[in-house]
Design an enzyme around this catalytic site. Sequence first.
Site, PDB file in Angstrom:
ATOM      1  N   LYS A 106       0.842  -1.200   0.000  1.00  0.00           N
ATOM      2  CA  LYS A 106       0.000   0.000   0.000  1.00  0.00           C
ATOM      3  C   LYS A 106       0.872   1.243   0.000  1.00  0.00           C
ATOM      4  O   LYS A 106       2.003   1.230   0.474  1.00  0.00           O
ATOM      5  CB  LYS A 106      -0.909   0.017   1.231  1.00  0.00           C
ATOM      6  CG  LYS A 106      -1.977  -1.048   1.208  1.00  0.00           C
ATOM      7  CD  LYS A 106      -2.943  -0.864   2.342  1.00  0.00           C
ATOM      8  CE  LYS A 106      -4.040  -1.905   2.261  1.00  0.00           C
ATOM      9  NZ  LYS A 106      -5.048  -1.723   3.312  1.00  0.00           N
ATOM     10  N   ARG A 144     -15.557   1.164  16.597  1.00  0.00           N
ATOM     11  CA  ARG A 144     -16.502   2.262  16.371  1.00  0.00           C
ATOM     12  C   ARG A 144     -17.913   1.761  16.145  1.00  0.00           C
ATOM     13  O   ARG A 144     -18.865   2.374  16.577  1.00  0.00           O
ATOM     14  CB  ARG A 144     -16.066   3.080  15.146  1.00  0.00           C
ATOM     15  CG  ARG A 144     -14.753   3.783  15.327  1.00  0.00           C
ATOM     16  CD  ARG A 144     -14.271   4.349  14.024  1.00  0.00           C
ATOM     17  NE  ARG A 144     -14.028   3.235  13.111  1.00  0.00           N
ATOM     18  CZ  ARG A 144     -13.611   3.341  11.876  1.00  0.00           C
ATOM     19  NH1 ARG A 144     -13.392   4.509  11.360  1.00  0.00           N
ATOM     20  NH2 ARG A 144     -13.398   2.275  11.134  1.00  0.00           N
TER      21      ARG A 144
END
Length: 161
Positions: free
Chosen positions: A42, A91
Site C-alpha cells: 500500500k 466504532r
Amino acid sequence: MSKTVICPGSFDPVTCGHLDIIKRASGMFDKVVVAVLVNSSKTPTFTTEERIDLLQQATAGLRNVEIVSFEGLLAGYCKNSGIDTIVKGLRAVSDFEYEFQMAIANKKLNPELETIFLTADADSTFLSSSMVREIGSMGGDIRNFVPACVHERIAAKLRNR
C-alpha cells in the site's frame, strides 16, 4: 507484574479517535506500544516516519507510551517482543466483525495472544483516517478530527496531496 499491551494500526493519519483509545489504554496498563503497521503493498498518504513523528507528538504527555513500526504479522511481532495483549478500538458493528476475525487469526498464529476491545468515545464513532484524508484533501476543516498539536501538519499535507 508489569503489563505491556500493543495498539496496532496504520494511523494514516492519527485521529482523535486513535488518541482516545491510546490514552485510555495508557491509564489501564503499565506500558502501551503503539505500532505503526508498514504494508509495502500500500502507498499511505503519510510516510512511516511521518506517522511515527505525528504519534510521538500526539502522545508526548503519556509517559508509558512507546511508538514503534513493524512489517509483517502482528502475531509474530508480539511473540518476538514478549507482548501478549492487543488493544483495539471499535466504532461500530462493522469494526467488530473485522476485528473479531483478526483476533481469532492472531490467536491461532500465537496462542498466547489475547485481544481486548475498547469502544470508541461517542464523539469518535463516525471517525476514520480515510474520512479525515478525504475531507482534508478537499480543503475541509479537520480541526475537530485530529489532535490539535499535529493539526497543521496533517492539514497541510492533505491540502497539498
